[in-house]
Design a protein around this motif. Structure first.
Motif, PDB file in Angstrom:
ATOM      1  N   SER A  40      18.919  49.518   6.948  1.00 28.34           N
ATOM      2  CA  SER A  40      20.066  48.639   6.703  1.00 28.34           C
ATOM      3  C   SER A  40      20.757  48.290   8.019  1.00 28.34           C
ATOM      4  O   SER A  40      20.506  48.911   9.063  1.00 28.34           O
ATOM      5  N   ASP A  41      21.657  47.325   7.940  1.00 28.27           N
ATOM      6  CA  ASP A  41      22.424  46.922   9.112  1.00 28.27           C
ATOM      7  C   ASP A  41      23.269  48.086   9.630  1.00 28.27           C
ATOM      8  O   ASP A  41      23.354  48.311  10.835  1.00 28.27           O
ATOM      9  N   SER A  42      23.878  48.847   8.722  1.00 30.95           N
ATOM     10  CA  SER A  42      24.724  49.969   9.156  1.00 30.95           C
ATOM     11  C   SER A  42      23.898  51.079   9.808  1.00 30.95           C
ATOM     12  O   SER A  42      24.351  51.712  10.766  1.00 30.95           O
ATOM     13  N   THR A  43      22.686  51.292   9.331  1.00 33.17           N
ATOM     14  CA  THR A  43      21.819  52.306   9.953  1.00 33.17           C
ATOM     15  C   THR A  43      21.435  51.873  11.361  1.00 33.17           C
ATOM     16  O   THR A  43      21.478  52.674  12.301  1.00 33.17           O
ATOM     17  N   LEU A  44      21.089  50.599  11.527  1.00 31.90           N
ATOM     18  CA  LEU A  44      20.752  50.093  12.859  1.00 31.90           C
ATOM     19  C   LEU A  44      21.956  50.216  13.784  1.00 31.90           C
ATOM     20  O   LEU A  44      21.820  50.617  14.937  1.00 31.90           O
ATOM     21  N   GLN A  45      23.139  49.910  13.280  1.00 33.01           N
ATOM     22  CA  GLN A  45      24.346  50.035  14.083  1.00 33.01           C
ATOM     23  C   GLN A  45      24.561  51.490  14.503  1.00 33.01           C
ATOM     24  O   GLN A  45      24.890  51.762  15.655  1.00 33.01           O
ATOM     25  N   ASN A  46      24.342  52.428  13.584  1.00 29.45           N
ATOM     26  CA  ASN A  46      24.471  53.852  13.923  1.00 29.45           C
ATOM     27  C   ASN A  46      23.467  54.258  14.992  1.00 29.45           C
ATOM     28  O   ASN A  46      23.809  54.994  15.919  1.00 29.45           O
TER      29      ASN A  46
END
Length: 85
Positions: A40-46
């Motif tokens: 997900s986008d949030s996982t990539l951001q993390n």
């Protein structure tokens, strides 16, 4: 037999590295990295914030080097217990 198998694996790794080194650098946008890794986008951001995957910003856009993504995957590789290589 173990040494022969290990040597074959090392040759494959060296061939893959040589192939990657001789290829032009590929830059990917966030969308492509998320699709490639199935995250997900949030996982990539993390991953980006924690420094797991190096990222480069140009204006409002984030870019990733394909070789660095594969290197991060290799770095995170786990091995079965009792296997020294």
């Amino acid at each position: 037999m173990y040494l022969k198998t290990k040597n074959i694996k090392m040759k494959k790794v060296m061939m893959n590295q040589a192939y990657v080194e001789n290829q032009p650098q590929r830059w990917l946008r966030s969308k492509h990295v998320r699709e490639l890794l199935g995250i997900s986008d949030s996982t990539l951001q993390n991953f980006r914030v924690k420094g797991i995957i190096p990222a480069y910003r140009l204006g409002d856009s984030w870019f990733y080097r394909e070789d660095e993504i594969f290197a991060a995957l290799e770095k995170g590789r786990t091995r079965k217990e009792g296997n020294n290589g």
